[in-house]
Enzyme design. Structure first.
Site, PDB file in Angstrom:
ATOM      1  N   TYR A 436      73.116  89.640  51.421  1.00 51.63           N
ATOM      2  CA  TYR A 436      72.296  90.328  50.419  1.00 51.63           C
ATOM      3  C   TYR A 436      72.854  90.208  48.995  1.00 51.63           C
ATOM      4  O   TYR A 436      73.906  89.621  48.789  1.00 51.63           O
ATOM      5  CB  TYR A 436      72.007  91.771  50.814  1.00 51.63           C
ATOM      6  CG  TYR A 436      73.154  92.748  51.012  1.00 51.63           C
ATOM      7  CD1 TYR A 436      74.402  92.568  50.470  1.00 51.63           C
ATOM      8  CD2 TYR A 436      72.935  93.902  51.758  1.00 51.63           C
ATOM      9  CE1 TYR A 436      75.401  93.511  50.648  1.00 51.63           C
ATOM     10  CE2 TYR A 436      73.939  94.847  51.947  1.00 51.63           C
ATOM     11  CZ  TYR A 436      75.169  94.639  51.381  1.00 51.63           C
ATOM     12  OH  TYR A 436      76.146  95.568  51.548  1.00 51.63           O
ATOM     13  N   GLU A 437      72.099  90.713  48.060  1.00 51.87           N
ATOM     14  CA  GLU A 437      72.464  90.646  46.627  1.00 51.87           C
ATOM     15  C   GLU A 437      72.668  89.196  46.184  1.00 51.87           C
ATOM     16  O   GLU A 437      73.570  88.881  45.416  1.00 51.87           O
ATOM     17  CB  GLU A 437      73.714  91.501  46.382  1.00 51.87           C
ATOM     18  CG  GLU A 437      74.030  91.835  44.926  1.00 51.87           C
ATOM     19  CD  GLU A 437      72.857  92.407  44.157  1.00 51.87           C
ATOM     20  OE1 GLU A 437      72.182  93.309  44.680  1.00 51.87           O
ATOM     21  OE2 GLU A 437      72.610  91.931  43.038  1.00 51.87           O
TER      22      GLU A 437
END
Lengths: 579, 579
Positions: A436-437
């Site tokens: 993620y991110e």
């Protein structure tokens, strides 16, 4: 069984000696009142909270997970109470501006706090971790009325924000998103669409939740240039529910105490943040901070893995080792950390996690300097360096967090595979941070394509200049670091040359280049740690560990750079497509 | 979402061309009736069973897990019915002797069967996987009455065996075990003690369970020389329950459909297998087979990871790739396997999993040859080579299985972290194989200390001679393989020399040496695959994939050997002890 004690001694070493942060704070009016004793007091309190309140909820939160029913989410037992303690401790306010009720402390202290939170309970810290980034974004881009309404509530912890980017068809490719926003007569917007994988999209920790949502205006161009950012609260001003609904939560490999929500926006009322069609630019201000946070998750997992594996290895006895420390008598079975394979794993865990700490805190310190350094040129230089380090911190740290969790699990043998010791939870929790991110592949492209090739290598040269300063300062590993820098310089020259005739080449080597830079940063961290620790050893035997780890790094871990260099060279060959 | 299709085409390539197994079978009286059509028919049936019956129970078995109540264990829904289908298909009998009702087929076919079982449902296959090893052990060491009583029941699938080695204080160090056995007047023994981590120690698939238990006689010497092997059935001849009780099952990271039991023996009746105090020698006969099995789990996970990641990457579109296959028009978003980072991951998944298959089946084929080759000298040579390959197959394959599962998960992005796609289950399931049946660190010591240094390098020379034969046969990668062999020979000379003055050195490099040999074996696999596939391409375009993978291996994956060589050289430096 699983435990976590904040590594305060090493955190102090990094702040006091490695970064010499107190000297830097003294020079900056914003931090004129911050000194080492204050910083250490903050860290001690954070350590008490993370070890005493969050760590005991880590395994139970994983076992119980979150429960979804009819749009409502219940977090695991103890999370809501822990959140109240977190708020009462003033932790949401740590690095926020005094004008909104914040404590105005440096981000590098927040980094140490975040490392503790993530290490002791990654799932819990998913709810709180996004707040500072959202604060920065609203502070920079929200209209004044919204700033006044919401910033103090974020700082006090009364409200928790979310980031609503992903949709089922739009993950890494945010340009594909379809959520739409229509202007209303009162100047607000109605948002309609579905969002996926929204951490903390619904929960029972706060009454209100503040969604930061990417969506398209009706006349917006396709792709990333037609995306706008909106603020959509769960509750409207009259206390009624906005038209946002949690349709369900994901069943995940890890961070099970974190509610990962599907959200439906069904004409939900929201307000534009920043300029129309410039939503990604409005998010940009929080990106370094958010990616640094994820890197700190990797550091936290590495630290927790190291602590738990070392504790277990000291207790567990199996077989005679081929050698023992001097003066230790033979026994029917030795502590397993005498066995070379386990020693290799444990020394790697220690050297890498402590090296990551120095680099991670440096990244945060650069973010402080980018904002508060006295000279504009210093601020710009710090911002460029932070921009260069950020993708490495995000991707290299999280890869290491996962791989070190796996090494630690191996130290536990069969016990490590059981839920009882919870090291398997560290492994499961750590895996998400690589995704993620911005996935680690996206980070690698950002580093090589944008941050290195994109500026003609200027920021990288600035980084190498920092390394050369360290080389010039001497120390036992100055020559090794110098040689490594020369290798990197030669390699980068080759990359620039080859990229001209083969435009796909940088994409094929981006991951290896990021990892190479990660290992070079660790070499810098350990060369500097060794040089600074050597004179301190006279007064305090604690520093011997630093010298041992530096020695281990420069013999046993440096070969990792050779693999990456060899792969970067090998990738000059074309790469087939899959049939 | 998760699916598994047995890779029959590649299995055939390995058997028919790479191993030229049919020619070898034709020369051996034991397999006179086995030919390629029969082998393919067996594999097709196994493929139907694994893809059609086991794969659909993989995710549901993980979700539901096993349930323990008052000493009884219920396996997940569908497992008992699947086991009946497995028994009706005659699968337990595949590689057992006709005199006990077996089909007498080669172990290399059993290896292909096992790969399918483990790939499609690792948890289910934990119950069945131990049977062949137990069969070999009892066949070689049990008294005639016990052989007659139990071997046909194992072959028919009426009874399932277990291996009871581990105790809480005795994991890798079996010499620490305490379970004791006392002789009774009727010549049987009463066993008392606790065993831990016993796969299939209790379940509802068969009425009876046959425990093979390590224990100590009252007058036994301490350590590994005082361990005896006993057979302890769950049910006595009159149908009553023996004094063996399942005290609980482990909650584990993965293989949750497999019951991992704590067993109490409370004066349970058992019979000695083999000689008193020579229990480990009696187990030795099954060790190669059992470790090969675990290696095949690594292969199975790698194959399942490859298939699922490739399927997903063909469906999922995100962003424009920097390049596309010739003739493909630009689209707003490309299938993600066009993106270089994903292509690298997928090509690695394919090249490594198919390379492992060739080496794994070769290991099984050598076990056949060790038993059935015409000349005694051939049988001995095959046994030595199998002994050398076994630790590599166990440890290198399972490390790869885990790391490739993680690479595959990354291809799925956020979806990969959810239970919905079950690739996260592949990652969780795969992790145990690095630990049990002798941890990968134990395998590495076995390889370097016993199998290489222990015989003065004789078996390794025989392996290198096989590689040299391949070099002599020519082909596109003969020179690369030759160079690699020369590097290994030089390195091994240095290892022998250094081990004389530094007796801990081999222990410090054992893991890297095992991985180096693993990559060299893959180089051999791909050099040979490429040479054999090249002329076949004229008739069948399927072989193009083989040439592509060989090309990928020799450019993009060969640098892995450089890391291992660099680490082996670096480890000449002493290694600190942990404080």
């Amino acid at each position: 069984m699983w435990q976590y004690q904040a590594p305060l001694r090493d955190m102090r070493f990094v702040l006091e000696h490695w970064l010499q942060a107190p000297a830097s704070w003294a020079e900056s009016p914003a931090f004129a009142e911050v000194d080492l004793p204050l910083a250490l007091q903050v860290l001690e309190e954070a350590a008490r909270f993370s070890s005493g309140v969050l760590a005991p909820l880590n395994a139970s939160g994983d076992r119980q997970g979150c429960r979804w029913q009819a749009g409502e989410v219940r977090t695991p037992d103890g999370f809501a109470a822990a959140y109240r303690t977190y708020v009462e401790g003033g932790w949401p306010a740590l690095a926020c501006a005094p004008e909104h009720g914040g404590q105005g402390l440096p981000q590098v202290l927040d980094a140490a706090l975040q490392e503790m939170l993530y290490a002791s309970n990654h799932a819990f810290s998913m709810y709180t971790g996004i707040a500072h980034g959202a604060y920065l974004c609203l502070q920079a881009h929200a209209p004044q009325a919204l700033r006044e309404r919401y910033l103090p509530a974020i700082v006090s912890g009364e409200i928790l924000p979310t980031m609503c980017l992903t949709e089922p068809q739009a993950g890494s490719d945010v340009g594909l998103l379809r959520c739409r926003a229509e202007l209303q007569d009162d100047g607000s917007y109605h948002l309609t669409g579905s969002k996926l994988f929204i951490s903390g999209g619904e929960h029972d920790l706060t009454d209100d939740i503040l969604h930061l949502v990417l969506a398209r205006l009706p006349d917006a161009p396709a792709g990333t240039r037609g995306i706008s950012l909106f603020l959509v609260p769960k509750r409207l001003d009259d206390g009624s529910r906005n038209a946002v609904r949690c349709d369900g939560i994901e069943h995940k490999m890890g961070i099970r105490g974190s509610a990962t929500c599907s959200l439906s926006f069904d004409g939900a009322q929201g307000w534009l943040i920043g300029e129309a069609n410039h939503g990604l630019a409005a998010l940009f201000v929080m990106m370094n901070s958010a990616r640094l946070h994820v890197g700190l998750q990797g550091l936290g997992h590495a630290e927790a893995a190291w602590q738990n594996a070392a504790d277990y290895a000291r207790e567990r006895r199996q077989m005679r080792a081929p050698a023992r420390p001097e003066g230790v008598a033979a026994a029917p079975a030795d502590p397993i950390h005498y066995h070379p394979a386990m020693r290799l794993a444990l020394l790697r865990l220690r050297a890498v996690s402590q090296g990551l700490r120095a680099i991670g805190y440096w990244g945060a310190h650069l973010l402080d300097q980018a904002e508060y350094a006295a000279l504009e040129s210093e601020r710009q230089r710090a911002a460029r360096l932070a921009g260069l380090l950020t993708p490495v911190i995000k991707a290299f740290f999280t890869d290491q967090g996962f791989h070190l969790a796996s090494e630690a699990l191996q130290v536990f043998g069969g016990y490590g595979y059981t839920a009882e010791y919870a090291i398997e939870q560290t492994l499961r929790d750590s895996r998400i941070a690589m995704i993620y991110e911005g996935s680690n592949e996206i980070q690698a492209n950002d580093l090589l394509l944008r941050k290195v090739l994109g500026d003609g290598g200027a920021a990288l040269d600035e980084l190498l200049a920092v390394f050369e300063q360290e080389v010039a300062a001497g120390g036992e590993y100055a020559d090794s670091l110098k040689k490594l820098c020369a290798n990197v310089q030669g390699l980068v020259k080759g990359i620039f040359a080859n990229a001209e005739s083969d435009s796909e080449y940088p994409y094929r080597i981006a991951g290896d280049f990021l990892h190479l830079l990660g290992w070079v940063l660790l070499a810098f961290a350990w060369a500097r740690s060794s040089r600074l620790a050597a004179p301190l050893l006279v007064e305090d035997p604690w520093y011997q560990e630093k010298l041992d780890s530096a020695g281990f790094f420069f013999t046993y871990l440096l070969p990792e750079t050779e693999l990456r260099i060899a792969r970067i060279e090998a990738a000059r060959a074309p790469l087939a497509f899959l049939a």
